[in-house]
Design an enzyme around this catalytic site. Structure first.
Site, PDB file in Angstrom:
ATOM      1  N   ASN A   7       0.683  -0.867  -0.226  1.00 21.99           N
ATOM      2  CA  ASN A   7      -0.064  -0.288  -0.469  1.00 21.99           C
ATOM      3  C   ASN A   7       1.135   1.327   0.295  1.00 21.99           C
ATOM      4  OD1 ASN A   7      -1.524   2.195   0.523  1.00 21.99           O
ATOM      5  ND2 ASN A   7      -2.362   1.615   2.811  1.00 21.99           N
ATOM      6  N   TRP A   8       0.493   1.688  -1.211  1.00 21.67           N
ATOM      7  CA  TRP A   8       2.170   2.825  -1.088  1.00 21.67           C
ATOM      8  C   TRP A   8       1.463   4.997  -0.526  1.00 21.67           C
ATOM      9  CZ3 TRP A   8       3.727   2.227  -6.957  1.00 21.67           C
ATOM     10  CH2 TRP A   8       3.727   1.433  -7.330  1.00 21.67           C
ATOM     11  N   LYS A   9       0.157   4.626   0.019  1.00 20.63           N
ATOM     12  CA  LYS A   9      -1.006   5.593   0.427  1.00 20.63           C
ATOM     13  C   LYS A   9      -0.627   6.742  -0.854  1.00 20.63           C
ATOM     14  CE  LYS A   9       0.278   2.544   5.314  1.00 20.63           C
ATOM     15  NZ  LYS A   9       0.026   2.989   6.564  1.00 20.63           N
ATOM     16  N   HIS A  93      -9.067   0.990   5.362  1.00 23.48           N
ATOM     17  CA  HIS A  93      -8.037   1.036   5.473  1.00 23.48           C
ATOM     18  C   HIS A  93      -8.601   1.772   7.179  1.00 23.48           C
ATOM     19  CE1 HIS A  93      -3.754   2.452   6.943  1.00 23.48           C
ATOM     20  NE2 HIS A  93      -3.707   1.395   5.918  1.00 23.48           N
ATOM     21  N   GLU A 164      -5.164  -5.086  10.566  1.00 23.98           N
ATOM     22  CA  GLU A 164      -4.372  -3.720  10.772  1.00 23.98           C
ATOM     23  C   GLU A 164      -4.007  -3.559  11.943  1.00 23.98           C
ATOM     24  OE1 GLU A 164      -2.079  -3.155   6.804  1.00 23.98           O
ATOM     25  OE2 GLU A 164      -3.750  -1.432   7.396  1.00 23.98           O
ATOM     26  N   GLY A 170       2.847   1.789  10.578  1.00 27.07           N
ATOM     27  CA  GLY A 170       4.079   2.992  10.692  1.00 27.07           C
ATOM     28  C   GLY A 170       4.541   3.764  12.053  1.00 27.07           C
ATOM     29  N   SER A 206       3.902  -2.073   9.938  1.00 27.17           N
ATOM     30  CA  SER A 206       5.306  -1.950   9.804  1.00 27.17           C
ATOM     31  C   SER A 206       5.738  -3.249   9.589  1.00 27.17           C
ATOM     32  CB  SER A 206       5.743  -1.799  11.826  1.00 27.17           C
ATOM     33  OG  SER A 206       5.172  -0.399  12.197  1.00 27.17           O
ATOM     34  N   GLY A 227       3.054  -1.570   4.297  1.00 24.17           N
ATOM     35  CA  GLY A 227       3.246   0.131   3.447  1.00 24.17           C
ATOM     36  C   GLY A 227       3.941   0.835   3.611  1.00 24.17           C
ATOM     37  N   GLY A 228       4.308   1.586   4.761  1.00 22.24           N
ATOM     38  CA  GLY A 228       6.307   2.151   4.163  1.00 22.24           C
ATOM     39  C   GLY A 228       7.483   1.338   3.381  1.00 22.24           C
TER      40      GLY A 228
END
Ligand code: 13P
Length: 248
Positions: A7-9, A93, A164, A170, A206, A227-228
């Protein structure tokens, strides 16, 4: 086979998204072992889908509007994402639920609209830190699952769930694999009531190249939503490669 979704947000702009998609398109993974998808920002989704068309990666929407078209300023519908080549849609989300104050009835509409448009929804559920402190983790998850699935019109198409925990997103404070296993096992039992068939459940929060195997080595955990780390080519590809090299 394990799912690895990125997920590139709102981390990557248009050019950065296209560049990353081009890099990923060159990678070769065993799709019998890993099922891969990325979720770019809406503005880049068409180009990213084009770039990844003949690759190991599918593309998904980060969020969808539930009505197909009309006077809905700023919105992009599930149908529109489907038309440009998306396969999946994230629904509910925690950033949508908390920052955009998306209610459970909205999440439900997005879930149904995604299925109707032929997208595979990935329903995200998770408790907050306060929920955990107040011993309300299962209460929160039960509510989220119930409002998404109770009386759901069973049209065709599959779906996934991503567990999640909000406090793990994050923060670098990933859920202990044993806890994720327990909760995901519990989620799988809960959803038996809704006769949804086989619903893979992923862990997110994470996840890194270093800790990914501690989740994917657990049989009840069907994959990870990253994510990140998924926005960084080298880290993301090494994360995928470690799973790819291990599982049949
Ligand atoms: P991080 O991997 O950055 O914690 O994000 C998880 C997430 O929210 C994926 O949807």
């Amino acid at each position: 086979m394990k799912y690895i979704f990125g997920n590139w947000k709102m981390y990557l702009g248009y050019s950065e998204s296209v560049d990353l998609a081009k890099d990923l398109a060159l990678q070769n993974f065993d799709t019998q072992k890993v099922s891969l998808a990325v979720f770019p920002a809406a503005i880049a989704s068409k180009t990213v889908a084009d770039e990844l068309q003949n690759s190991n990666f599918a593309v998904g929407a980060q969020d969808v509007m539930w009505l197909p078209s009309g006077a809905y300023t700023g919105a992009v519908s599930a149908q529109m994402f489907k038309d440009i080549g998306c396969r999946y849609a994230l629904v509910g989300h925690s950033e949508r639920r908390h920052i955009f104050e998306e209610h459970s009835d909205t999440v439900r509409k997005k879930l149904e609209a995604s299925r109707e448009a032929g997208l595979i929804p990935v329903l995200c559920v998770g408790e907050t830190k306060e929920d955990t402190e107040q011993d309300k983790r299962q209460y929160r998850l039960k509510k989220q699952l119930m409002s998404a699935f109770e009386g759901l019109r069973l049209n065709s198409g599959s779906m996934l769930i991503a567990y999640e925990p909000v406090w793990a997103i994050g923060t670098g404070d990933a859920c202990l694999p044993q806890d994720a296993e327990d909760i995901i096992g519990w989620i799988k039992q809960e959803i038996v009531h809704y006769s949804l068939g086989n619903v893979p459940v992923l862990y997110g929060g994470s996840v890194t190249a270093q800790n990914v195997l501690s989740y994917t080595s657990i049989s009840d955990i069907d994959g990870v939503l990253v994510g990140g780390v998924s926005t960084k080519k080298d880290e993301f590809t090494s994360l995928i490669r470690s799973v790819n090299n291990l599982y049949v």
